[in-house]
Write an enzyme that holds these catalytic residues in place. Sequence first.
Site, PDB file in Angstrom:
ATOM      1  N   SER A 162      -4.271   4.385   7.599  1.00 27.56           N
ATOM      2  CA  SER A 162      -5.253   3.480   8.194  1.00 27.56           C
ATOM      3  C   SER A 162      -5.404   3.777   9.692  1.00 27.56           C
ATOM      4  O   SER A 162      -5.778   4.893  10.065  1.00 27.56           O
ATOM      5  CB  SER A 162      -4.845   2.029   7.921  1.00 27.56           C
ATOM      6  OG  SER A 162      -5.922   1.152   8.171  1.00 27.56           O
ATOM      7  N   ASP A 264     -11.773   0.701  -1.540  1.00 32.62           N
ATOM      8  CA  ASP A 264     -11.526   0.531  -0.111  1.00 32.62           C
ATOM      9  C   ASP A 264     -12.864   0.585   0.617  1.00 32.62           C
ATOM     10  O   ASP A 264     -13.704   1.445   0.321  1.00 32.62           O
ATOM     11  CB  ASP A 264     -10.608   1.661   0.367  1.00 32.62           C
ATOM     12  CG  ASP A 264     -10.159   1.513   1.816  1.00 32.62           C
ATOM     13  OD1 ASP A 264     -10.544   0.531   2.478  1.00 32.62           O
ATOM     14  OD2 ASP A 264      -9.410   2.391   2.275  1.00 32.62           O
ATOM     15  N   HIS A 294      -7.131  -0.371  -0.326  1.00 30.15           N
ATOM     16  CA  HIS A 294      -6.685   0.128   0.973  1.00 30.15           C
ATOM     17  C   HIS A 294      -5.150   0.048   1.059  1.00 30.15           C
ATOM     18  O   HIS A 294      -4.544  -0.921   0.624  1.00 30.15           O
ATOM     19  CB  HIS A 294      -7.334  -0.702   2.082  1.00 30.15           C
ATOM     20  CG  HIS A 294      -7.085  -0.186   3.455  1.00 30.15           C
ATOM     21  ND1 HIS A 294      -7.541   1.045   3.886  1.00 30.15           N
ATOM     22  CD2 HIS A 294      -6.426  -0.726   4.506  1.00 30.15           C
ATOM     23  CE1 HIS A 294      -7.185   1.238   5.141  1.00 30.15           C
ATOM     24  NE2 HIS A 294      -6.501   0.187   5.535  1.00 30.15           N
TER      25      HIS A 294
END
Length: 324
Positions: A162, A264, A294
């Site tokens: 991320s 995601d 995610h």
Amino acid sequence: MEPPYVVEDCRGILQLMSDGTVRRSAELPAVFLRDIPDGDLGVEWRDVTYDQEHDLNARLYQPGHLGAANTARLPVVAYFHGGGFCIGSGRWPCFHAWCLRLASELPAVVLSFDYRLAPEHRLPAAQEDGATAMSWIRSTATSDPWLASTADFSRVFVAGDSAGGNIAHHVAARFGKTGLSPPVRIRGNVLLVPYMAGETRTRAELECLPDAFLTTKMSDMYIRLSLPVGATRDHPAINLIGPEAPGLETVAIGPILVVSAEHDILRDRNAHYARRMKEWGKEVELVEFAGAQHVFFVVDPWSERADELVWLVRKFVVDHMDTE
């Protein structure tokens, strides 16, 4: 006088108040709390301060075994955790568990770096800390006696999930393959659902489900808190291939593994990123995990999908340890 009230709330961990103050809670939501197996998977680890000025921690992992070649030294993974640039630490149980898996099962020496968080430290502070971490590897880690007999610093892979994947991109763009002096050499880059945004919405962002682990609304909040005041979502810190981002045609970036997740909001941006990097002449492998959310591997580091991802990262590292 009206008492301060909450303006922004990040999962109850961070609150921005109406008077501009920031409140952080030491109590983590259950989603970030993960059990660690007895014996830490046979991995030894310790914490060090890699940036004295900003009091930034690095957690160093060293597996107790060296894989098939028991006398060989191991590749090094420089890892940056996620959290929208606003929350997170390599010391959180979820990130700790994931790095234990990487160290044990690749196997590799894993160096997990914290960085300054927004809104107290807005971007590009986190990306600058990524560069500081790499300089620390060159100046300090290479001479650390605890790592000396295990780590092969000529085989470094820069990785992150991320927001950490975003940092990994900026590190790759800054140092390329040869921007660090010997013995340190970056052989490849592992971007796990890397965090990106842009002014024009993608289909995945528009079709975001309300129960998604990362929603479009939540992403917008992270961006408001982390970007320089007045910046748009096309700021090059967050829109890596957008109209304001520099082209990377002439930057010698090593092979890149981009992992995306079907459910995601970053799925489309991750695919666009991989395509643009290929257009710029980079070697890119894009793998989308069907049915996944995610950071699925951080939310549940012991799941079968996390098993698949460990295998994928291991294959990428093995295939590129000696990339020229």
